[in-house]
Design a protein around this motif. Structure first.
Motif, PDB file in Angstrom:
ATOM      1  N   VAL A  16      28.741 -78.606  13.196  1.00 52.00           N
ATOM      2  CA  VAL A  16      28.298 -78.234  12.331  1.00 52.00           C
ATOM      3  C   VAL A  16      26.682 -78.644  11.848  1.00 52.00           C
ATOM      4  CG1 VAL A  16      29.540 -78.737   9.900  1.00 52.00           C
ATOM      5  CG2 VAL A  16      31.294 -78.475  11.336  1.00 52.00           C
ATOM      6  N   PHE A  17      25.824 -77.907  11.497  1.00 49.25           N
ATOM      7  CA  PHE A  17      24.641 -78.262  11.398  1.00 49.25           C
ATOM      8  C   PHE A  17      23.985 -77.640   9.820  1.00 49.25           C
ATOM      9  CE2 PHE A  17      20.501 -77.123  11.388  1.00 49.25           C
ATOM     10  CZ  PHE A  17      19.925 -78.046  11.811  1.00 49.25           C
ATOM     11  N   GLY A  18      23.665 -78.534   9.107  1.00 45.92           N
ATOM     12  CA  GLY A  18      22.732 -78.229   7.595  1.00 45.92           C
ATOM     13  C   GLY A  18      22.808 -79.977   6.609  1.00 45.92           C
ATOM     14  N   TRP A  19      22.919 -79.149   6.549  1.00 49.02           N
ATOM     15  CA  TRP A  19      21.703 -80.713   5.207  1.00 49.02           C
ATOM     16  C   TRP A  19      22.228 -81.336   4.111  1.00 49.02           C
ATOM     17  CZ3 TRP A  19      16.689 -82.405   5.152  1.00 49.02           C
ATOM     18  CH2 TRP A  19      16.464 -83.133   4.237  1.00 49.02           C
ATOM     19  N   GLY A  20      23.218 -82.041   4.389  1.00 46.52           N
ATOM     20  CA  GLY A  20      24.679 -83.096   3.886  1.00 46.52           C
ATOM     21  C   GLY A  20      25.325 -82.644   4.185  1.00 46.52           C
ATOM     22  N   LYS A  21      25.229 -82.384   5.353  1.00 47.22           N
ATOM     23  CA  LYS A  21      27.058 -82.024   5.846  1.00 47.22           C
ATOM     24  C   LYS A  21      27.747 -83.010   6.723  1.00 47.22           C
ATOM     25  CE  LYS A  21      27.664 -77.814   5.548  1.00 47.22           C
ATOM     26  NZ  LYS A  21      28.221 -76.689   5.305  1.00 47.22           N
ATOM     27  N   LEU A  22      26.934 -84.563   6.327  1.00 46.57           N
ATOM     28  CA  LEU A  22      28.162 -85.424   6.352  1.00 46.57           C
ATOM     29  C   LEU A  22      28.887 -85.617   5.421  1.00 46.57           C
ATOM     30  CD1 LEU A  22      28.331 -88.526   7.360  1.00 46.57           C
ATOM     31  CD2 LEU A  22      26.926 -89.532   5.701  1.00 46.57           C
ATOM     32  N   SER A  23      29.340 -84.817   4.686  1.00 46.97           N
ATOM     33  CA  SER A  23      30.501 -84.852   3.797  1.00 46.97           C
ATOM     34  C   SER A  23      31.525 -83.801   4.138  1.00 46.97           C
ATOM     35  CB  SER A  23      29.738 -84.046   2.520  1.00 46.97           C
ATOM     36  OG  SER A  23      29.211 -83.065   2.291  1.00 46.97           O
ATOM     37  N   VAL A  65      33.908 -87.503  27.898  1.00 46.01           N
ATOM     38  CA  VAL A  65      33.702 -88.399  26.992  1.00 46.01           C
ATOM     39  C   VAL A  65      32.178 -87.079  26.086  1.00 46.01           C
ATOM     40  CG1 VAL A  65      32.822 -89.841  28.682  1.00 46.01           C
ATOM     41  CG2 VAL A  65      31.228 -87.737  28.903  1.00 46.01           C
ATOM     42  N   LEU A  66      32.674 -85.880  26.104  1.00 48.94           N
ATOM     43  CA  LEU A  66      32.317 -84.778  25.656  1.00 48.94           C
ATOM     44  C   LEU A  66      32.896 -84.635  24.011  1.00 48.94           C
ATOM     45  CD1 LEU A  66      30.247 -82.551  25.241  1.00 48.94           C
ATOM     46  CD2 LEU A  66      32.226 -80.846  25.867  1.00 48.94           C
ATOM     47  N   PRO A  67      31.584 -85.055  22.996  1.00 52.28           N
ATOM     48  CA  PRO A  67      32.696 -84.892  21.673  1.00 52.28           C
ATOM     49  C   PRO A  67      33.290 -83.549  21.663  1.00 52.28           C
ATOM     50  CG  PRO A  67      29.951 -86.422  21.820  1.00 52.28           C
ATOM     51  CD  PRO A  67      30.549 -85.574  22.846  1.00 52.28           C
ATOM     52  N   LYS A  68      33.931 -84.257  20.550  1.00 50.21           N
ATOM     53  CA  LYS A  68      34.867 -83.085  20.094  1.00 50.21           C
ATOM     54  C   LYS A  68      33.983 -82.251  19.028  1.00 50.21           C
ATOM     55  CE  LYS A  68      38.220 -83.799  22.492  1.00 50.21           C
ATOM     56  NZ  LYS A  68      38.682 -82.814  24.383  1.00 50.21           N
ATOM     57  N   THR A  69      33.135 -82.811  18.282  1.00 42.17           N
ATOM     58  CA  THR A  69      32.800 -82.378  17.129  1.00 42.17           C
ATOM     59  C   THR A  69      31.448 -83.025  16.786  1.00 42.17           C
ATOM     60  OG1 THR A  69      34.635 -81.822  16.168  1.00 42.17           O
ATOM     61  CG2 THR A  69      32.484 -81.610  15.118  1.00 42.17           C
ATOM     62  N   VAL A  70      30.416 -82.209  16.598  1.00 39.94           N
ATOM     63  CA  VAL A  70      28.761 -82.716  16.550  1.00 39.94           C
ATOM     64  C   VAL A  70      28.073 -82.430  14.984  1.00 39.94           C
ATOM     65  CG1 VAL A  70      26.559 -83.414  16.528  1.00 39.94           C
ATOM     66  CG2 VAL A  70      28.298 -82.928  18.641  1.00 39.94           C
ATOM     67  N   ILE A  71      28.358 -83.669  13.660  1.00 39.33           N
ATOM     68  CA  ILE A  71      27.666 -83.039  12.661  1.00 39.33           C
ATOM     69  C   ILE A  71      26.241 -83.472  13.144  1.00 39.33           C
ATOM     70  CG2 ILE A  71      27.869 -83.411  10.448  1.00 39.33           C
ATOM     71  CD1 ILE A  71      31.013 -83.992  10.541  1.00 39.33           C
ATOM     72  N   TYR A  72      26.053 -82.040  12.304  1.00 43.01           N
ATOM     73  CA  TYR A  72      24.108 -82.624  12.383  1.00 43.01           C
ATOM     74  C   TYR A  72      23.392 -81.918  11.135  1.00 43.01           C
ATOM     75  CZ  TYR A  72      23.184 -81.513  17.390  1.00 43.01           C
ATOM     76  OH  TYR A  72      23.189 -82.015  19.591  1.00 43.01           O
ATOM     77  N   ASP A  73      23.179 -83.123  10.354  1.00 38.42           N
ATOM     78  CA  ASP A  73      23.095 -83.229   8.940  1.00 38.42           C
ATOM     79  C   ASP A  73      21.109 -84.120   9.049  1.00 38.42           C
ATOM     80  OD1 ASP A  73      22.340 -83.845   6.535  1.00 38.42           O
ATOM     81  OD2 ASP A  73      23.952 -85.182   5.803  1.00 38.42           O
ATOM     82  N   PRO A  74      20.216 -82.876   9.254  1.00 38.48           N
ATOM     83  CA  PRO A  74      18.974 -83.499   9.023  1.00 38.48           C
ATOM     84  C   PRO A  74      18.830 -84.553   7.489  1.00 38.48           C
ATOM     85  CG  PRO A  74      19.056 -81.193   8.901  1.00 38.48           C
ATOM     86  CD  PRO A  74      20.878 -81.341   8.656  1.00 38.48           C
ATOM     87  N   GLN A  75      19.390 -84.442   6.825  1.00 34.56           N
ATOM     88  CA  GLN A  75      19.057 -85.847   5.149  1.00 34.56           C
ATOM     89  C   GLN A  75      18.772 -87.052   6.476  1.00 34.56           C
ATOM     90  OE1 GLN A  75      21.294 -84.884   1.958  1.00 34.56           O
ATOM     91  NE2 GLN A  75      20.072 -86.488   0.892  1.00 34.56           N
ATOM     92  N   LEU A  76      19.711 -87.038   7.327  1.00 38.28           N
ATOM     93  CA  LEU A  76      19.826 -88.350   7.802  1.00 38.28           C
ATOM     94  C   LEU A  76      19.438 -88.938   9.022  1.00 38.28           C
ATOM     95  CD1 LEU A  76      23.726 -88.292   8.758  1.00 38.28           C
ATOM     96  CD2 LEU A  76      23.613 -89.625   6.953  1.00 38.28           C
TER      97      LEU A  76
END
Length: 355
Positions: free
Chosen positions: A14-21, A144-155
């Motif tokens: 999941v990639f995008g600005w503010g995607k920590l939400s 050990v491979l993460p099931k989901t990765v959240i890429y939030d450039p804001q972080l």
């Protein structure tokens, strides 16, 4: 056309600005109810912020991740995860935190949601590393491979400029070595070249203006591609040297990668001329023999420390590291040669250009 095998990795991105939400939704998608949030001590406040975001789904915050994942740290984290009855881990931070999540997963099978705040790339790989008795051992395990990765450039906005630069060059190392990996393939080759190009364009912008959202997004995009490269094909001399420098001498991971990369690429300039010509093109050059100099010049432009001695490598370090690396070498297009590798590390220790 050479024959090849390409194995894709089953990670949701999941990639995008503010995607920590989107974190709570992603945890729910995994069917998890008690997430243990992992951070370094320096990022504990961010972990508490994530815990507040998750509410009842947060089992607790464990802010004890450190570089190179010492075995005793991993064992303590596994005990804490069991004590809190966690059913997943949220690893937010860089390679140290994500590495700790992997150490827990390897023992317990808990799924990982990774939220990288640096450009390290380990979030896209089934590679783990543990350090015991000053030796860092790495391996691959699908657990050990993460099931989901959240890429939030804001972080990444709070990541200082110099750490951003070093972390970005660490990511670039994955892409450079993917081009001449033993199991290289066309798909990863395209990703590697695009990663190198994206990082080379973005990192100067990040250093010049750490708050630039476009530069931050472009850098994180390049790091994502580099992470796929790292997780999909084997690495070579550069990574063996950096694992040795980190595990044996406890040098900071990203900075060591940034310093060693130009020298390792130069070492392989003739044996991997075709792949390194692609790297040269992505860096704005044209010849394989230029890559070491182009990477060294990029480090200079980014203000990265150029000498391993400045990171704490002792005078005996090049000889010791060369001996350790050659005792258990990785695949490399040019065979490991202890004398030339010691000479390579000596130049890197002194901050000299590749030669």
């Amino acid at each position: 056309m050479n024959p090849f095998v390409y194995q894709s990795l089953p990670t949701r991105v999941v990639f995008g600005w503010g995607k920590l939400s989107a974190l709570a939704e992603e945890i729910e998608r995994l069917g998890a109810k008690r997430a243990l949030i992992l951070t370094t001590p320096e990022q504990q406040a961010l972990g508490e912020q994530v815990a507040a975001l998750l509410g009842d789904r947060a089992a607790g915050v464990y802010p004890k991740a450190v570089m190179h994942v010492p075995l005793e740290v991993a064992q303590a984290a596994r005990v804490e995860a069991a004590r809190l009855d966690a059913d997943c881990c949220v690893a937010i931070g860089g390679g140290s935190t994500i590495g700790l999540g992997k150490a827990i997963a390897m023992d317990s099978g808990l799924p990982i949601v990774a939220i990288p705040t640096t450009y390290a790339g380990s979030e896209m790989t089934p590679i783990y590393g543990l350090t015991e008795n000053r030796l860092k051992k790495t391996g691959r395990d699908p657990r050990v491979l993460p099931k989901t990765v959240i890429y939030d450039p804001q972080l990444t906005l709070t990541l200082p400029a110099q750490i951003s630069a070093c972390s970005g060059m660490n990511a670039m190392a994955h892409a450079v070595e993917a081009l001449y990996a033993q199991d290289a393939n066309p798909i990863i080759g395209f990703m590697a070249e695009e990663s190198i190009r994206s990082l080379a364009l973005a990192l100067p912008g990040v250093v010049n203006d750490p708050q630039d959202p476009e530069a931050r997004s472009q850098a994180l995009y390049g790091a994502w591609l580099a992470g796929i490269c790292l997780g999909s094909v084997g690495m070579a001399l550069h990574h063996k040297l950096c694992h040795t420098l980190g595990g044996t001498f406890n040098l900071p991971h990203a900075q060591a990668h940034a310093i060693v990369l130009p020298h390792a690429a130069h070492y392989n300039r003739e044996s991997a001329a075709g792949p390194l010509q692609r790297a040269a093109r992505a860096l704005g050059g044209s010849e394989a023999g230029e890559v070491g100099a182009l990477l060294y010049a990029l480090n200079q432009k980014l203000g990265i420390p150029l000498a391993l001695a400045d990171l704490g490598l002792p005078e005996s370090g090049p000889a010791d590291a060369a001996q350790i690396a050659c005792a258990s070498p990785y695949y490399n297009p040019r065979p490991f040669e202890q004398g030339p590798i010691e000479a390579l590390l000596t130049r890197a220790m002194k901050g000299l250009a590749p030669a």
